[in-house]
Every structure is written in C-alpha cells, then in structure tokens.
Design a protein around this motif. Structure first.
Motif, PDB file in Angstrom:
ATOM      1  N   LYS A  77      20.933  85.778  68.139  1.00 15.58           N
ATOM      2  CA  LYS A  77      21.623  86.816  68.926  1.00 15.58           C
ATOM      3  C   LYS A  77      20.931  88.174  68.812  1.00 15.58           C
ATOM      4  O   LYS A  77      20.730  88.862  69.811  1.00 15.58           O
ATOM      5  N   GLN A  78      20.557  88.557  67.573  1.00 22.60           N
ATOM      6  CA  GLN A  78      19.989  89.898  67.403  1.00 22.60           C
ATOM      7  C   GLN A  78      18.710  90.081  68.227  1.00 22.60           C
ATOM      8  O   GLN A  78      18.494  91.130  68.832  1.00 22.60           O
ATOM      9  N   VAL A 106      19.721  90.607  71.799  1.00 25.59           N
ATOM     10  CA  VAL A 106      20.279  91.959  71.965  1.00 25.59           C
ATOM     11  C   VAL A 106      19.148  92.987  71.949  1.00 25.59           C
ATOM     12  O   VAL A 106      19.114  93.913  72.774  1.00 25.59           O
ATOM     13  N   ASN A 107      18.208  92.829  71.029  1.00 24.40           N
ATOM     14  CA  ASN A 107      17.101  93.787  70.943  1.00 24.40           C
ATOM     15  C   ASN A 107      16.288  93.807  72.243  1.00 24.40           C
ATOM     16  O   ASN A 107      15.875  94.878  72.703  1.00 24.40           O
ATOM     17  N   SER A 166      29.524  90.689  77.406  1.00 19.08           N
ATOM     18  CA  SER A 166      29.804  90.911  75.973  1.00 19.08           C
ATOM     19  C   SER A 166      31.113  91.676  75.785  1.00 19.08           C
ATOM     20  O   SER A 166      31.811  91.498  74.785  1.00 19.08           O
ATOM     21  N   PHE A 172      26.360  85.257  73.124  1.00 19.99           N
ATOM     22  CA  PHE A 172      25.493  86.286  73.704  1.00 19.99           C
ATOM     23  C   PHE A 172      25.977  86.392  75.147  1.00 19.99           C
ATOM     24  O   PHE A 172      25.642  85.561  75.984  1.00 19.99           O
ATOM     25  N   SER A 192      20.155  92.164  81.785  1.00 25.48           N
ATOM     26  CA  SER A 192      20.623  92.939  80.627  1.00 25.48           C
ATOM     27  C   SER A 192      22.012  93.488  80.902  1.00 25.48           C
ATOM     28  O   SER A 192      22.876  93.517  80.031  1.00 25.48           O
ATOM     29  N   TYR A 210      24.582  90.784  80.663  1.00 29.84           N
ATOM     30  CA  TYR A 210      24.966  90.603  79.245  1.00 29.84           C
ATOM     31  C   TYR A 210      25.982  91.666  78.824  1.00 29.84           C
ATOM     32  O   TYR A 210      26.987  91.359  78.187  1.00 29.84           O
ATOM     33  N   ASN A 217      27.602  94.339  69.808  1.00 28.71           N
ATOM     34  CA  ASN A 217      26.240  93.793  69.868  1.00 28.71           C
ATOM     35  C   ASN A 217      25.772  93.224  68.532  1.00 28.71           C
ATOM     36  O   ASN A 217      24.728  92.586  68.459  1.00 28.71           O
TER      37      ASN A 217
END
Ligand SMILES: C[S@@+](CC[C@H](N)C(=O)[O-])C[C@H]1O[C@@H](n2cnc3c(N)ncnc32)[C@H](O)[C@@H]1O
Length: 253
Positions: A20-21, A24-25, A213, A10, A206, A209, A147
């Motif tokens: 991770k999801q 990301v959300n 990423s 992440f 954010s 990230y 993502n």
C-alpha cells in the motif's frame, strides 16, 4: 509482526499490506507539483476553511513561550504555515512526510512566505517516527492518516512523541450525513474529480484513489475507538460541512 498474506485497501482494491505505501507514494509523487491547486479546485476552496478550523482548535500560544508542533503527513506545509501565522515567536513546526516531492514543494513555499526559520521539513514515516518520546506540544495530521497502511501504529507513535498534557488533532474526510447532499457528493466525487485530476495533473487514477480511499476510512466512532486504544483521553470529533470532513481530537494526559 505482519503476516505475509495480510491485505488492506488501496481505494476500492484489496492489496497486500506491504504494497500500500508504495502505491500511495506513487500517487503523491505524481500529483505533488499540482497538489495545492487541485485542493482548491476539488474542494472549491473549502479545504482552507477546514484547515483554519483545525488551527483554531490547536490554538497555539500567541506569546513567546516555546511550542513545538509536529505536523505529520504534512505534505506541502499548509497546516504548519497557518499555525505559524497564528502563533507567537516561540512557535516551531516540523512537517514530517514520507514523500520527498511533497516536502520539496513545501520547502519552496516556506521560503516564499519567510517561514523557513520556523517551519522545517523532514522525511519520515508516520508509522515509525524518528523523534524522542514526549518531544512535541501538539501533533496534527490533516488528510493524511487514511493514506497510512497501519493506522494503529501511526496513532501509537503520535501518542509516544507527545508530551503529557498535549493534544492530537486529525482532520480527515468522513461520511456525509445530510440526505440529498450524499448523492450530490458521490456524483461530484466519482464523476467530476477524476476527470478534473486528468485535466490538471494528467493523472485521473490518483484522484480516483483519493475519492475511493475516503469511502474506506473508518466512521468517526470507530476511529475514536482506535484513538482510545492508542492511549488518548477525552476523545471526540466535530463533523464539518455536513460530514464531508471530521476534526478528531484527543489528549495525551
Ligand atoms: C492528502 S496529503 C495531505 C497533505 C497536507 N497535510 C494537507 O492537508 O494539505 C497526504 C500526505 O500524506 C503523506 N503520507 C502518506 N503516507 C504517509 C506515511 N506513512 N507517513 C507520512 N506521510 C505519509 C503523503 O505523502 C501526502 O503528502
């Protein structure tokens, strides 16, 4: 079957694959209302050029022939709106995204643009699409696939929902390959984008990230191999803006 101890990235952090999801959300819930403005500021408008190039490659039919596009991780609808404007009256797009806030912004934009009869918005996960085999004439994913925790599953699903003879296109950040530009790009990414994110959205993390990423996403040759493993043929990519972005293409034959 995933092992419980499997990890992934992440940004620069190692996290359990299953976490991770959610992380990301949280990023996209936090930035949804300012997402489009931030895209313009971060890319100094270049994202518009890259997206137009993707739609040129997609080349949707200008005639009235039916054409169904699936735009996965489609967020606020940019790719589908551009494709709808370029296409004839038989064109329909489904924007599929896991994040209800991004979709909500997209639905409002579709109404304002009078495209809500041709572009619809559906909540769903790229790793397990709720569409029939061979349902679509094209699949696009722009700045989305990095993502997704299990990219191999997303690619297999893309292949499954495409009709034989149809195209997969993926626009994604890549690796800058121009000496000098790489240092300016790193400086801009790490020193300018997170503070800009804080100023515009109130959320620097954010945007940290997002830039991290990008560095963790596989190089184009490795991603091309992942596409071949999923079943795609005539796989290739075009490097754009000195490698900041790559447009990947493959066919389900
Ligand atoms: C950087 S945005 C890209 C949005 C849009 N395609 C564009 O180019 O402006 C990434 C999007 O991926 C979505 N996303 C992340 N994981 C996903 C998943 N597993 N399935 C579907 N969408 C996902 C996010 O909710 C977010 O809207």
């Amino acid at each position: 079957m995933d092992r419980p101890d499997q990890t992934t990235h992440f940004g620069f952090r190692d996290v359990p694959l299953d976490d991770k999801q959610t992380l990301v959300n949280d990023v996209f819930h936090s930035v949804a209302s300012r997402y489009d403005l931030m895209n313009d500021l971060m890319s100094v408008g270049l994202h518009r050029v890259w997206k137009d190039l993707m739609v040129t490659a997609l080349n949707p039919p200008r005639a009235d022939a039916p054409f169904a596009l699936l735009d996965v991780a489609g967020g606020t609808g940019d790719i589908s709106f551009r494709a709808a404007k370029a296409a004839g009256s038989g064109f329909k797009a489904v924007v599929c995204d896991i994040n209800s806030d991004m979709l909500g912004v997209g639905r409002e934009r579709a109404v304002v643009r009078h495209l809500d009869d041709r572009v619809s918005f559906v909540e769903g996960n790229a790793e397990k699409l709720d569409f029939a085999d061979g349902a679509f004439d094209a699949y696009t994913i722009a700045f989305g696939i990095r993502n997704v925790p299990r990219i191999d599953l997303a690619l297999s699903e893309a292949f499954r929902v495409l009709k034989p003879g149809s195209r997969f296109l993926c626009l994604e950040f890549s690796s800058v390959d121009v000496p000098g530009l790489d240092r300016i790009y790193d400086l801009f990414s790490f020193k300018v984008i997170p503070p800009l994110g804080r100023a515009v959205t109130g959320d620097a993390e954010s945007y940290r990230y997002l830039v991290e990423s990008i560095r963790k996403f596989p190089k184009p040759g490795i991603f091309a191999e992942m596409m071949r493993t999923a079943g795609f043929s005539r796989v290739g990519w075009q490097s754009l803006s000195g490698g900041i972005v790559a447009l990947h293409s493959g066919w389900r034959l």
